[in-house]
Structures are given as structure tokens and as C-alpha cells.
Scaffold this motif. Sequence first.
Motif, PDB file in Angstrom:
ATOM      1  N   ALA A 371       0.828  -1.217   0.000  1.00  0.00           N
ATOM      2  CA  ALA A 371       0.000   0.000   0.000  1.00  0.00           C
ATOM      3  C   ALA A 371       0.858   1.261   0.000  1.00  0.00           C
ATOM      4  O   ALA A 371       0.326   2.369  -0.084  1.00  0.00           O
ATOM      5  CB  ALA A 371      -0.918   0.005   1.219  1.00  0.00           C
ATOM      6  N   PHE A 372       2.173   1.099   0.107  1.00  0.00           N
ATOM      7  CA  PHE A 372       3.086   2.225   0.157  1.00  0.00           C
ATOM      8  C   PHE A 372       3.756   2.442  -1.201  1.00  0.00           C
ATOM      9  O   PHE A 372       3.848   1.508  -2.012  1.00  0.00           O
ATOM     10  CB  PHE A 372       4.173   1.981   1.204  1.00  0.00           C
ATOM     11  CG  PHE A 372       3.690   1.955   2.630  1.00  0.00           C
ATOM     12  CD1 PHE A 372       3.914   3.038   3.477  1.00  0.00           C
ATOM     13  CD2 PHE A 372       3.011   0.852   3.138  1.00  0.00           C
ATOM     14  CE1 PHE A 372       3.486   3.015   4.797  1.00  0.00           C
ATOM     15  CE2 PHE A 372       2.569   0.816   4.462  1.00  0.00           C
ATOM     16  CZ  PHE A 372       2.811   1.907   5.284  1.00  0.00           C
ATOM     17  N   GLY A 373       4.212   3.656  -1.428  1.00  0.00           N
ATOM     18  CA  GLY A 373       4.937   3.977  -2.653  1.00  0.00           C
ATOM     19  C   GLY A 373       6.115   4.873  -2.352  1.00  0.00           C
ATOM     20  O   GLY A 373       6.367   5.260  -1.198  1.00  0.00           O
ATOM     21  N   VAL A 374       6.851   5.219  -3.392  1.00  0.00           N
ATOM     22  CA  VAL A 374       8.093   5.986  -3.259  1.00  0.00           C
ATOM     23  C   VAL A 374       8.117   7.087  -4.309  1.00  0.00           C
ATOM     24  O   VAL A 374       7.742   6.860  -5.469  1.00  0.00           O
ATOM     25  CB  VAL A 374       9.327   5.072  -3.435  1.00  0.00           C
ATOM     26  CG1 VAL A 374      10.613   5.881  -3.361  1.00  0.00           C
ATOM     27  CG2 VAL A 374       9.330   3.970  -2.389  1.00  0.00           C
ATOM     28  N   THR A 375       8.559   8.273  -3.904  1.00  0.00           N
ATOM     29  CA  THR A 375       8.813   9.374  -4.827  1.00  0.00           C
ATOM     30  C   THR A 375      10.259   9.813  -4.674  1.00  0.00           C
ATOM     31  O   THR A 375      10.735  10.012  -3.551  1.00  0.00           O
ATOM     32  CB  THR A 375       7.883  10.562  -4.555  1.00  0.00           C
ATOM     33  OG1 THR A 375       6.522  10.157  -4.759  1.00  0.00           O
ATOM     34  CG2 THR A 375       8.195  11.724  -5.493  1.00  0.00           C
ATOM     35  N   VAL A 376      10.937   9.949  -5.790  1.00  0.00           N
ATOM     36  CA  VAL A 376      12.343  10.365  -5.812  1.00  0.00           C
ATOM     37  C   VAL A 376      12.452  11.628  -6.654  1.00  0.00           C
ATOM     38  O   VAL A 376      12.071  11.635  -7.826  1.00  0.00           O
ATOM     39  CB  VAL A 376      13.239   9.260  -6.409  1.00  0.00           C
ATOM     40  CG1 VAL A 376      14.684   9.732  -6.521  1.00  0.00           C
ATOM     41  CG2 VAL A 376      13.153   7.987  -5.573  1.00  0.00           C
ATOM     42  N   THR A 377      12.943  12.697  -6.051  1.00  0.00           N
ATOM     43  CA  THR A 377      13.231  13.937  -6.771  1.00  0.00           C
ATOM     44  C   THR A 377      14.667  14.338  -6.460  1.00  0.00           C
ATOM     45  O   THR A 377      15.284  13.788  -5.547  1.00  0.00           O
ATOM     46  CB  THR A 377      12.275  15.070  -6.343  1.00  0.00           C
ATOM     47  OG1 THR A 377      12.599  15.459  -4.995  1.00  0.00           O
ATOM     48  CG2 THR A 377      10.821  14.624  -6.418  1.00  0.00           C
ATOM     49  N   PRO A 378      15.216  15.322  -7.178  1.00  0.00           N
ATOM     50  CA  PRO A 378      16.578  15.761  -6.848  1.00  0.00           C
ATOM     51  C   PRO A 378      16.696  16.306  -5.431  1.00  0.00           C
ATOM     52  O   PRO A 378      17.778  16.272  -4.835  1.00  0.00           O
ATOM     53  CB  PRO A 378      16.847  16.863  -7.885  1.00  0.00           C
ATOM     54  CG  PRO A 378      15.969  16.524  -9.042  1.00  0.00           C
ATOM     55  CD  PRO A 378      14.730  15.952  -8.423  1.00  0.00           C
ATOM     56  N   GLN A 379      15.607  16.805  -4.866  1.00  0.00           N
ATOM     57  CA  GLN A 379      15.663  17.431  -3.542  1.00  0.00           C
ATOM     58  C   GLN A 379      15.304  16.484  -2.405  1.00  0.00           C
ATOM     59  O   GLN A 379      15.768  16.669  -1.272  1.00  0.00           O
ATOM     60  CB  GLN A 379      14.694  18.630  -3.475  1.00  0.00           C
ATOM     61  CG  GLN A 379      15.023  19.766  -4.435  1.00  0.00           C
ATOM     62  CD  GLN A 379      14.592  19.477  -5.870  1.00  0.00           C
ATOM     63  OE1 GLN A 379      13.606  18.762  -6.091  1.00  0.00           O
ATOM     64  NE2 GLN A 379      15.313  20.018  -6.835  1.00  0.00           N
ATOM     65  N   LEU A 385       2.188   6.676   2.028  1.00  0.00           N
ATOM     66  CA  LEU A 385       1.138   5.700   2.269  1.00  0.00           C
ATOM     67  C   LEU A 385      -0.112   6.083   1.496  1.00  0.00           C
ATOM     68  O   LEU A 385      -0.621   7.194   1.638  1.00  0.00           O
ATOM     69  CB  LEU A 385       0.822   5.620   3.767  1.00  0.00           C
ATOM     70  CG  LEU A 385      -0.360   4.739   4.189  1.00  0.00           C
ATOM     71  CD1 LEU A 385      -0.190   3.303   3.706  1.00  0.00           C
ATOM     72  CD2 LEU A 385      -0.531   4.768   5.712  1.00  0.00           C
ATOM     73  N   GLY A 386      -0.575   5.172   0.657  1.00  0.00           N
ATOM     74  CA  GLY A 386      -1.818   5.397  -0.089  1.00  0.00           C
ATOM     75  C   GLY A 386      -1.616   6.112  -1.393  1.00  0.00           C
ATOM     76  O   GLY A 386      -1.910   5.598  -2.470  1.00  0.00           O
ATOM     77  N   SER A 387      -1.113   7.352  -1.345  1.00  0.00           N
ATOM     78  CA  SER A 387      -0.893   8.160  -2.541  1.00  0.00           C
ATOM     79  C   SER A 387       0.232   9.142  -2.241  1.00  0.00           C
ATOM     80  O   SER A 387       0.577   9.374  -1.080  1.00  0.00           O
ATOM     81  CB  SER A 387      -2.172   8.914  -2.928  1.00  0.00           C
ATOM     82  OG  SER A 387      -2.487   9.883  -1.947  1.00  0.00           O
ATOM     83  N   PRO A 388       0.844   9.727  -3.292  1.00  0.00           N
ATOM     84  CA  PRO A 388       1.963  10.652  -3.057  1.00  0.00           C
ATOM     85  C   PRO A 388       1.623  11.818  -2.134  1.00  0.00           C
ATOM     86  O   PRO A 388       2.506  12.372  -1.493  1.00  0.00           O
ATOM     87  CB  PRO A 388       2.298  11.137  -4.469  1.00  0.00           C
ATOM     88  CG  PRO A 388       1.893  10.005  -5.358  1.00  0.00           C
ATOM     89  CD  PRO A 388       0.643   9.446  -4.726  1.00  0.00           C
ATOM     90  N   GLY A 389       0.357  12.179  -2.009  1.00  0.00           N
ATOM     91  CA  GLY A 389      -0.022  13.256  -1.119  1.00  0.00           C
ATOM     92  C   GLY A 389      -0.353  12.807   0.289  1.00  0.00           C
ATOM     93  O   GLY A 389      -0.694  13.623   1.144  1.00  0.00           O
ATOM     94  N   GLY A 390      -0.238  11.488   0.547  1.00  0.00           N
ATOM     95  CA  GLY A 390      -0.595  10.957   1.854  1.00  0.00           C
ATOM     96  C   GLY A 390       0.542  11.082   2.855  1.00  0.00           C
ATOM     97  O   GLY A 390       1.555  11.751   2.601  1.00  0.00           O
ATOM     98  N   PRO A 391       0.394  10.459   4.030  1.00  0.00           N
ATOM     99  CA  PRO A 391       1.465  10.484   5.025  1.00  0.00           C
ATOM    100  C   PRO A 391       2.778  10.001   4.414  1.00  0.00           C
ATOM    101  O   PRO A 391       2.776   9.074   3.592  1.00  0.00           O
ATOM    102  CB  PRO A 391       0.966   9.520   6.111  1.00  0.00           C
ATOM    103  CG  PRO A 391      -0.517   9.462   5.918  1.00  0.00           C
ATOM    104  CD  PRO A 391      -0.752   9.646   4.451  1.00  0.00           C
ATOM    105  N   ASN A 392       3.865  10.641   4.780  1.00  0.00           N
ATOM    106  CA  ASN A 392       5.126  10.271   4.147  1.00  0.00           C
ATOM    107  C   ASN A 392       6.286  10.305   5.130  1.00  0.00           C
ATOM    108  O   ASN A 392       6.237  10.991   6.147  1.00  0.00           O
ATOM    109  CB  ASN A 392       5.411  11.172   2.937  1.00  0.00           C
ATOM    110  CG  ASN A 392       5.510  12.627   3.317  1.00  0.00           C
ATOM    111  OD1 ASN A 392       6.571  13.121   3.683  1.00  0.00           O
ATOM    112  ND2 ASN A 392       4.373  13.340   3.239  1.00  0.00           N
TER     113      ASN A 392
END
Length: 406
Positions: A371-379, A385-392
Motif C-alpha cells: 500500500a506504500f509507494g516511493v517518490t524520488v526527486t533531486p531534492q 502511504l496510499g498516494s503521493p499526497g498521503g502520510p510520508n
Amino acid sequence: MTTEPDIDSTAAKLRHLLTSRLVGDGWLHSPQWRAAVEAVPRHEFVRRFYRESDSPGLTTWTPVTAELVGVEEWLRQAYTDDTLITQFDGREIDWSDPQPISNAHPTSSSTLPALVVRMLEELQVQDGMTVLEIGTGTGYSTALMCHRLGAERVSSIETDPDVADRARDALDRCGYAPRLIVRDGLAGDSEGAPYDRTIATCGVRHVPRPWVQQTRPGGLILATLRGWMRSLGLVRLTVDRTGRAEGRFIADDPSFMIARQQEAPLNLGMIPAPDDGTTRSTPHGPGLLGMPDSGFVAQLAMPGARFFSMPTHDGTPGTYVIDATNGSFAVLTPKGDGEWTVRQGGLITLWDEFEQSLAVWHTAGSPPPTAFGVTVTPQRQCVWLGSPGGPNWRLPTATQAPADTA
């Protein structure tokens, strides 16, 4: 007079049995990867290896070669769906007189075929694509990709020169000549970039920025994220045109060794004095750290920590959670009736961080790692959890950062 079995024909039969097992167990689906497993002789990549013994007590590995156990038994073990160890503690094994090994840390292996083929299936390759592999290891997975795509479309990086030499020899024996590179795999390979796919056969605490930069827009990165307490899981990221990579966990706790450049410090950290920190009660005991799903949350909440058990100053059984990167600590002792006492101090109140993350997870219904995901940016790199806008929660990159559950 005993007759030695014909290696080629015996190995071909064992490959067929292994392939059938992987298909039957639901790991192997595509005809192209099935053909690769049927064709690539795994025994050429594990001519000598160690297997964990079944004896109780201290973990012990026993050596296996054709000379030690016989050709037929060596082949049988080479084609089991098991991880076969080929190096300990970053040092080469003395095969002139191999002995059982205990109290050692495996640093190179041939990963169990079920996990290898699952990752290759999840890589979603198509004909004509190029692949960068981080962690050549024995070269077995490299050979599978060479068979599937053509050796000219496969590049593989290995950080250990001795391991790389053995893989090169085995690949040569099997007739595969991919591009093999000896260097820090976290730096990737800018010379061959951009790649359609990047796959890592080692665990990493965060996704190295060069992997994102060297994977073409629309390409995929498949890697195992892990920490110093445990693995988080296998994640598949899609790279976009802005240099952002994003995706979800697709499997939990794959058994890959962490990249040597990101291994935990040898020093576990300072044991706090008996009067250090502040004390309170907690309903959450240390058993949660070792459980599959709550352990996942603990690794997110306390990315620089490790834990171990030992008696406290007065002999009470205790569990110490210590972050050697910043000196933070939490010490848990049983209070009775399912309650615990936690004493914590340092830059970060570790058990507070864990309990806050645990509450977020429970509120969401205690979902599994997928149910978790990952976002990688230069910063920034984070798990959500759930979606990129969820708890992180932030992943530890060059600078250590506390968990962020905002």
C-alpha cells in the motif's frame, strides 16, 4: 566401479525440473524468461558455494563442490531454489581446504531463482530494450538477461573485482559477452546511458540519483529499498521527463544484501547511562520491531536505528534501540500486564517517532507494504502511504533526516 553422471545431460534435466517448479509456484510466467531459465546453466555460476546448514545453534554454512559431495549431489544443490553463498565478509574463500564457516557475514551469493525470475518478470522488458544491472554477483541473472535480450543490450556493474572476475569467467564459459564494469554501482554507468531498464540486485537505503538520471524518460527502475533493521521491499519506479521517479512497492522483504557502500556502521552506538533520557509507559513492546508489517513501519520511522537485547544495569531484560548517526536511543523494559517502560533521549525521541508512525498506519487500516509507494526527486526521497499526497517518511540520503509523518 561407479560411473560419474554426464554433467550436461544431468544439468539439463535439473534445469527442466527447476523451471517447472518456478512455473508451478507462480514465479515464472513469460515464455521468454522460461526459455532463459531452461537454457542458462546455473551450475557454471556456482561451481563452489556454501549453503546454510540445518543444525541448531550458531548459524553455520557448509561448503559444496563436486569434489566434496560428488558431481550428482553438487548439481542437485546447484539447481535448488535456494540462495548459494560464494563470499563472506568481503574476502575470498580458501578453496584449497574449505571448512564450515560460522560467525560470518555473507557478502556475495547466487540469489534463489524464484526471486531472480520474479524480478526479471517485474522488470517488464521488451525486445530491443537495454538494461543496466547493479550487482553482477555470480553473473547468473546477467546471463538470463543476455539470453532474453542479447548480450549487447546488457550492462552490469560489480563493485568487487574478485567477484567480477569469477562472473566474467562463468559468462565466457556460457558464451555470453555483456558489458561488464567494475566500479561503485551506486554511481551507475553514464557511458552506456540512457537505459530502458535499471535493476539492482542489492539493497539500497535510498535510490541513487545517477540511476534516475541514467534511465530514459518512461523507463523503469527496479530496486530493493532496505534499512539497517530490515528490508522494506521491492519497488518499481517510472522515470519522467523532469527527472522524477515514482512508483509502488510490489513485494515485501526480498532477501538482498545491502550495498556495501551503505552498510551500517560497525559501532552500534553508545549504550546510554542508567539516568540518561526520560521515562514513560508504553503499550507498544519491542516485539513489534521484528514483525513483518509493523517492522516495516519501524524502519520508516527510525531509518538510522538498530536494536538488540541485553540486560539493563539492574539485570532487567531490555531492548535497546540506538541511532548511531545522531546518538538517539530508546530502552524498553517489561512493566507487566502487557505494558512496557521506555526510556529515550538524544536528538530524536525514537519511540515517539515510531508510535506516531504506528498510529498513522493503524488509522489507515494497518495495510501491507504494497500500500506504500516511493517518490524520488533531486531534492527529496520519501515513502508515502496510499498516494503521493498521503502520510510520508523521508528516506535517508546524503544527510540524515528524521521521519516526517506530516
